[in-house]
Design a protein around this motif. Structure first.
Motif, PDB file in Angstrom:
ATOM      1  N   UNK A 118     -28.502  20.334 -32.248  1.00 53.53           N
ATOM      2  CA  UNK A 118     -28.865  21.256 -33.336  1.00 53.53           C
ATOM      3  C   UNK A 118     -30.186  20.846 -33.975  1.00 53.53           C
ATOM      4  N   UNK A 119     -31.020  20.107 -33.225  1.00 54.56           N
ATOM      5  CA  UNK A 119     -32.324  19.677 -33.722  1.00 54.56           C
ATOM      6  C   UNK A 119     -33.389  20.756 -33.544  1.00 54.56           C
ATOM      7  N   UNK A 120     -33.050  21.868 -32.894  1.00 56.62           N
ATOM      8  CA  UNK A 120     -34.016  22.947 -32.705  1.00 56.62           C
ATOM      9  C   UNK A 120     -34.320  23.634 -34.031  1.00 56.62           C
ATOM     10  N   UNK A 121     -35.317  24.538 -33.997  1.00 55.10           N
ATOM     11  CA  UNK A 121     -35.723  25.200 -35.237  1.00 55.10           C
ATOM     12  C   UNK A 121     -34.876  26.433 -35.545  1.00 55.10           C
ATOM     13  N   UNK A 122     -34.241  27.012 -34.518  1.00 54.57           N
ATOM     14  CA  UNK A 122     -33.454  28.230 -34.739  1.00 54.57           C
ATOM     15  C   UNK A 122     -32.683  28.587 -33.486  1.00 54.57           C
ATOM     16  N   UNK A 156     -39.211   0.449 -32.356  1.00 54.46           N
ATOM     17  CA  UNK A 156     -39.093   0.848 -33.769  1.00 54.46           C
ATOM     18  C   UNK A 156     -38.098   2.000 -33.928  1.00 54.46           C
ATOM     19  N   UNK A 157     -37.391   2.029 -35.052  1.00 57.94           N
ATOM     20  CA  UNK A 157     -36.492   3.154 -35.342  1.00 57.94           C
ATOM     21  C   UNK A 157     -37.302   4.438 -35.339  1.00 57.94           C
ATOM     22  N   UNK A 206     -34.594  10.597 -37.189  1.00 57.09           N
ATOM     23  CA  UNK A 206     -33.798  10.448 -38.414  1.00 57.09           C
ATOM     24  C   UNK A 206     -34.072  11.577 -39.407  1.00 57.09           C
ATOM     25  N   UNK A 207     -35.328  12.019 -39.451  1.00 59.10           N
ATOM     26  CA  UNK A 207     -35.692  13.115 -40.354  1.00 59.10           C
ATOM     27  C   UNK A 207     -34.966  14.398 -39.977  1.00 59.10           C
ATOM     28  N   UNK A 266     -31.965   5.503 -45.442  1.00 57.54           N
ATOM     29  CA  UNK A 266     -32.801   6.685 -45.222  1.00 57.54           C
ATOM     30  C   UNK A 266     -31.990   7.969 -45.395  1.00 57.54           C
ATOM     31  N   UNK A 267     -30.767   7.965 -44.857  1.00 52.63           N
ATOM     32  CA  UNK A 267     -29.940   9.177 -44.927  1.00 52.63           C
ATOM     33  C   UNK A 267     -29.265   9.310 -46.295  1.00 52.63           C
TER      34      UNK A 267
END
Lengths: 283, 256
Positions: free
Chosen positions: A44-48, A78-79, A84-85, A139-140
């Motif tokens: 579900x990382x897509x834009x739409x 590195x993470x 994460x964003x 971060x979350x």
């Protein structure tokens, strides 16, 4: 005027099923009785488009857990704050009650293997992964659950038993544990240990979610393919898990040769039956 | 270098080079050789990445069959690093890879089919967008029309091929039941990839339509775009086409 309320609601101590694209339409049309849904975050990382559309529709009807497979928490790279964003935005939009990741690495030197690879169980790896879990939670702005994985090899470098390593990750990082009972069983066969010792090593209040799935055989090694019904040995171990940890939300996972939704729901009802038994918590 | 980092590098080398025991990876054998254990991970890694390519390129898969697809996928995976934990991004270089892949050279249309499938894949995950409200256009003074820069829906992509890839794509759809031959001499086609509701659709475009939308997508002003369309197709119906593109949510916004 519409009253705006938060969608966030706790995952009930019942069985849920993994959300897969093949079942979007049928779930939405029939709204079957099932405790909750778990979605793979990265899908579900897509834009739409359709994935987010269906997740949004289904979120109105079911409590949700987000389960990540690609953060590579144990990697020495590195993470990935871009990853994460995206996860953070997804959490903000869908308000999942639980967010989880794996006790693994899946990338090094910028190259992803896109698989759940075991860590060597050493003090160095323990410190490394605990630091990264702490940064992720910071971060979350929330706790995450960490899941134990199946493995098909052991590193000679490992000098801590897997169960102690997992328990120590919980104590040091402040995460919760997602206990995959199938993975414990698979590893107990592959690496020849008593799965009950594993359960006893995990602090009672650490476990907030359980996973169940099916495995396959390959040259005397059990492979965690998520492509079969849950085996009877794993159901037995699950019963003992519930005896130790109490009634914990339990997910049926099925990722290869995905069956009809009705078969998935039948497996969930089996888990519900065990959760409904009267358990006397062992001391 | 930390021993954890060294171990991870050794593991990766063992998986991708196929060479036993990269960088002295020490494994407990316990009745089963380290190589056999690493083979399980090799199968998992190549299996997951091959599956990702198969999901993105189902038509290529249908055209060449399972065995040859897996062979091409293996070559691609060896040469092209996956750089994300999100497999959606994997496979963007597959069409270019196929252009150079020796055994695929007798299927000259294959790279174009693959490129079309990649556009479908991107379109599936692109952002949503509201249709253009026509009153926004109606409220503009006519003298400002020339410089308007129209924008396409984020899920719209244009593709021109010199092969009949629309027809090839159609006969490879799972629910297709008609004649399964394609006359390669049908020649090329201009296509619009779009998402209508929740489905990906392919729409053949005339030369004028393709030129107009191409000009919009490269942010040319309306006057310039119209000139390009009329040059590509003398007598092109500008206002009819624009109206249809707005109605079908292909053109969804404009900048003044």
């Amino acid at each position: 005027m519409l009253e705006v309320t938060s969608m966030a609601c706790a995952i009930p101590a019942k069985a849920g099923v993994g959300l897969r694209a093949q079942h979007y339409r049928e779930l939405l049309d029939t709204l079957p009785v099932v405790g909750w849904l778990e979605a793979h975050s990265e899908n579900y990382f897509g834009l739409g488009g359709p994935p987010l559309h269906f997740l949004e529709q289904l979120r109105f009807h079911y409590p949700l857990s987000l389960h990540g497979v690609g953060l590579s928490l144990g990697s020495t790279d590195p993470l990935n704050f871009d990853h994460l964003g995206k996860l953070k935005s997804l959490i903000k939009r869908f308000e999942p009650a639980l967010v989880s990741e794996h006790l693994v690495w899946s990338s090094v030197a910028g190259r992803f293997l896109n698989d759940l690879l075991p860590l060597p169980y050493t003090e160095e790896a323990l410190r490394h992964v605990c630091d990264r879990i702490a940064i992720t939670q910071e971060f979350l702005g929330r706790q995450i659950l960490i899941e134990n994985v199946s493995s098909y090899l052991q590193f000679k470098a490992s000098d801590i038993p897997e169960w102690e390593f997992l328990a120590e990750v919980y104590r040091r990082s402040g995460c919760g544990i997602l206990l995959d009972v199938n993975n414990i069983y698979v590893n107990s066969v592959n690496h020849d240990f008593d799965p009950l010792n594993y359960l006893r090593a995990i602090p009672r209040d650490a476990v907030q979610e359980i996973h169940l799935a099916g495995f396959d055989h390959y040259n005397n090694i059990l492979i965690d393919t998520h492509g079969k019904p849950v085996y009877s040995e794993v159901w037995n171990l699950y019963r003992q898990t519930v005896q130790r940890f109490g009634k914990v939300p339990t997910l049926i996972e099925w990722d290869t040769d995905i069956p009809a939704l009705s078969i998935l729901l039948k497996e969930a009802h089996k888990a519900d039956a065990i959760l409904g038994e009267r358990h006397v918590l062992a001391a | 270098m930390s021993s954890l980092h060294e171990l991870q590098l050794g593991f990766m080398t063992a998986i991708f080079s196929g060479a036993p025991n990269g960088l002295g990876l020490e494994l407990v054998e316990n009745g089963i050789s380290g190589e056999l254990r690493l083979d399980i991970y090799r199968n998992n890694v190549f299996g997951a990445l091959t599956q990702a390519l198969r999901l993105t390129y189902p038509v290529v898969h249908t055209l060449v069959g399972e065995v040859f697809f897996n062979y091409m996928a293996k070559g691609y995976i060896r040469e092209h690093t996956s750089t994300s934990g999100d497999l959606t991004h994997f496979g963007s270089g597959f069409p270019v890879f196929l252009e150079e892949f020796p055994s695929a050279l007798d299927l000259p249309y294959l790279p174009d089919v693959a490129y079309l499938e990649w556009l479908c894949h991107i379109s599936y995950h692109s952002a949503d967008h509201m249709p253009l409200a026509l009153e926004r256009l109606a409220n503009l003074p006519p003298e400002s029309y020339d410089n308007l820069r129209f924008r396409l829906h984020p899920a719209c992509h244009l593709f021109a091929s010199s092969y009949p890839i629309h027809r090839i794509w159609q006969i490879c759809q799972p629910d297709y039941a008609g004649n399964e031959t394609v006359d390669i001499s049908l020649g090329g086609i201009n296509l619009l990839v779009q998402r209508m509701g929740l489905r990906i659709m392919l729409q053949p475009l005339s030369k004028g339509e393709f030129a107009l939308l191409g000009a919009f997508s490269s942010e040319q002003g309306f006057a310039e775009a119209c000139a390009a369309a009329l040059e590509a197709e003398p007598g092109f119906d500008l206002s009819g086409s624009l109206q249809r593109f707005v109605t079908q949510a292909i053109v969804v916004d404009f900048l003044e």
